[in-house]
Design an enzyme around this catalytic site. Structure first.
Site, PDB file in Angstrom:
ATOM      1  N   PRO A 380       0.850  -1.237  -0.043  1.00 46.61           N
ATOM      2  CG  PRO A 380      -0.794  -1.556   1.727  1.00 46.61           C
ATOM      3  CD  PRO A 380       0.723  -1.957   1.274  1.00 46.61           C
ATOM      4  N   GLY A 383       3.654   2.794   2.677  1.00 51.59           N
ATOM      5  CA  GLY A 383       4.329   1.541   3.367  1.00 51.59           C
ATOM      6  C   GLY A 383       5.813   2.012   3.548  1.00 51.59           C
ATOM      7  CD  GLU A 509       4.587   1.668 -10.560  1.00 54.18           C
ATOM      8  OE1 GLU A 509       4.520   1.732 -11.707  1.00 54.18           O
ATOM      9  OE2 GLU A 509       4.417   1.094  -9.685  1.00 54.18           O
TER      10      GLU A 509
END
Length: 595
Positions: A380, A383, A509
């Site tokens: 999540p 985190g 990402e």
């Protein structure tokens, strides 16, 4: 209470004075230039001190019969000596002042680049910019604009007083009575000026920070219709600076009239007392004229010295901020053990970290990153995944636990060598103002050939769009790469990492904010980049992590699962939920594309 406050203020003032002297000394001032300037000031002052004596002789015994060409020559030479020596002295002091300030700025700029990321977390960019430009500018103004005048003034005053004591010590004592009176009046005004200038410098730094923040994010301001809000924020700073300026003007309004009052009172007292002495035969008219001329050689420099001390108060305030920055802890960039060339596993053992005391971001994190393998970190938001990357880059130091490369803790390795091994591609890969080639080569510790740059761009699937631009690799990208699309910026960043040829690749990402077409091109580029490299990926998409050799699931700063995709799918409820959500999103995307 008042006595304690006064003692504290005195200690702060003395500390500020010492800090200023230390700052100048550490800037390696040109001692020879300063010595020559001082010598020329003495010569120029000597020339100026001859003129009143010559005037005295003229007044006391002036007749055209006694006027000799030699007198005219001596007077002209005295004026010429004063002018040339004074001009050269001022030039040398200005030159020395600029060199000193250049040295301070060089030290400060070098220091800012060596400070850890944590320092910038607690500092605004505008304030740091103000340290390098505004505060050093105040120090420069003190040295180049006020030091030369005050130095000449001090020498002139001492010389004039010595001559006056020899001429008539009683008249001189009358004149010197003005000094303690003036000091008693000016001292509290100087303290007020120090407080005001310190507050003004703080406010200027804050206002500069607002300007930098708003102007660098002007598109966000406009898209959010936040012009009115930012105008009000800026206006607060403007009005605060205005109020400080008005307070400074009030103090200045006292200083100038007080100085003029002292000067006029002194002139009247000397003319009155001198007139009595002339009429009684104790002093000649020429001596009285010489006294008045020497008075102006004392009074005029006194005004310059007063301005110098006013500026000095500002410089002390600026010095405190500069010194605070120069004393901040640096990254241990030099030294450390050499990083081995062979690929070693990276091991995190019970790592804990928090940005603020009492609020842990990571707690007891332990896992291995195997060389040549792909390790994905999922979980999540919030985190601690990006914080892990920051610890691996050594932007921060864990509060407890260790991160090791083979058998060596990474904190004991050469920081320069360690970071040279890492290629970091983030979600919003930063682009600097300059050309595309500048960005691809940025941070490379060698000169890259055009062929190497093009090859890296081809592997990053960036060459096609770069070659289509009118200026190709020489295309200016604008501030923060604003002239490029998101996908183009990402591919330029991947080309930069390819040219760096890192052994450890960290992808934060890197495709999440791209459209499907750009994502495909970037993903192909990343596949090229990952070949044969130890890779650590922060991922929110199932397609990114399915093929990873190892997946680490982190939630609330704790590792709650570790294994392959199949292993976690079978044993980890939250990972199952993550995978199912991704499959549903992918199905919805396909339906939307089809329709």
């Amino acid at each position: 209470m008042n006595a304690t406050t006064d003692r504290k203020a005195i200690r702060q003032k003395e500390g500020g004075w010492r800090q200023f002297v230390a700052l100048i000394r550490d800037a390696d001032p040109p001692k020879l230039q300063l010595a020559i300037a001082l010598l020329l000031s003495l010569v120029g002052t000597a020339g100026s001190l001859i003129i009143p004596l010559f005037t005295k002789n003229l007044v006391d015994g002036f007749t055209f019969d006694k006027l000799e060409p030699l007198h005219i020559v001596v007077l002209v030479l005295a004026f010429a000596l004063q002018t040339v020596a004074g001009g050269v002295s001022i030039y040398l002091l200005n030159r020395a002042g600029h060199k000193i300030v250049a040295g301070i700025r060089d030290r400060l700029w070098s220091k800012l680049l060596k400070m850890p990321v944590s320092y910038y977390d607690n500092s605004q960019t505008g304030e740091l910019t103000s340290r390098v430009t505004s505060d050093t500018g105040i120090v420069r103004g003190l040295i180049t604009e006020h030091l030369s005048g005050s130095l000449n003034g001090i020498i002139s005053m001492i010389g004039a007083i010595v001559i006056l004591l020899v001429m008539d010590w009683k008249m001189t004592l009358v004149m010197l009575l003005a000094i303690p009176i003036t000091a008693a009046i000016m001292a509290p005004l100087a303290r007020q000026m120090y407080k005001i200038s310190k507050g003004m410098q703080d406010e200027t730094a804050g206002f500069t920070a607002v300007l930098n923040q708003v102007l660098s994010e002007i598109r966000l301001v406009k898209s959010s219709n936040a012009e009115e809000r930012e105008y009000e924020n800026g206006k607060k700073g403007i009005m605060s600076l205005y109020r400080f300026g008005v307070r400074e003007g009030k103090v200045q309004a006292w200083i100038t009239p007080v100085m003029m009052l002292v000067i006029m009172g002194l002139v009247v007292a000397l003319i009155g007392y001198g007139g009595i002495r002339v009429s009684s035969g104790l002093m000649t008219a020429g001596e009285l004229v010489a006294f008045l001329l020497y008075l102006f050689q004392i009074v005029m420099p006194a005004a310059q010295i007063s301005q110098f001390f006013t500026q000095f108060q500002k410089a002390v305030g600026a010095t405190e901020r500069i010194s605070a920055a120069l004393k901040a802890d640096e990254e241990p960039y030099q030294g450390g053990k050499d990083v081995t060339e062979r690929e070693e596993p990276i091991r995190l053992d019970n790592v804990a970290f928090s940005y603020n005391e009492g609020k842990s971001v990571l707690r007891g994190v332990s896992f291995d990153i195997e060389p040549g393998k792909v390790t994905a970190i999922v979980g999540p938001s919030g985190g601690g995944k990006t914080t892990l990357f920051s610890l691996l880059e050594r932007y921060y130091i864990p509060q407890s636990g260790t991160i090791s490369y083979g058998a060596e803790p990474i904190g004991e390795l050469s920081l320069a060598q360690w970071r040279q091994r890492i290629g970091y591609v983030s979600q919003d890969s930063p682009i600097i103002a300059g050309t595309i080639r500048d960005n691809i080569c940025y941070g490379l510790n060698r000169e890259a050939t055009d062929l190497e740059v093009e090859q890296a761009a081809r592997m990053a699937y960036a060459h096609a769009f770069i070659d289509a631009l009118p200026e190709g690799y020489a295309t200016e990208v604008g501030e923060r790469g604003i002239k490029l699309s998101g996908g183009q910026r990402q591919r330029v960043a991947i080309a930069r990492a390819l040219l760096r040829d890192p052994s450890l690749l960290m992808l934060d990402e890197a495709t999440s904010s791209l459209d499907s077409k750009s994502e495909l091109a970037v993903q192909q580029a990343l596949d090229n980049l990952m070949i044969g490299r130890t890779t650590l990926i922060i991922a929110h998409r199932l397609s990114t992590v399915v093929d990873a050799d190892r997946i680490v699931f982190i939630e609330k700063g704790v590792v709650t699962g570790e294994g392959t995709h199949e292993e976690l799918l079978a044993s980890h409820p939250l990972y199952q939920e993550f995978a199912n959500n991704q499959l549903r999103l992918n199905a919805e995307t396909r339906i939307n594309v089809t329709s």
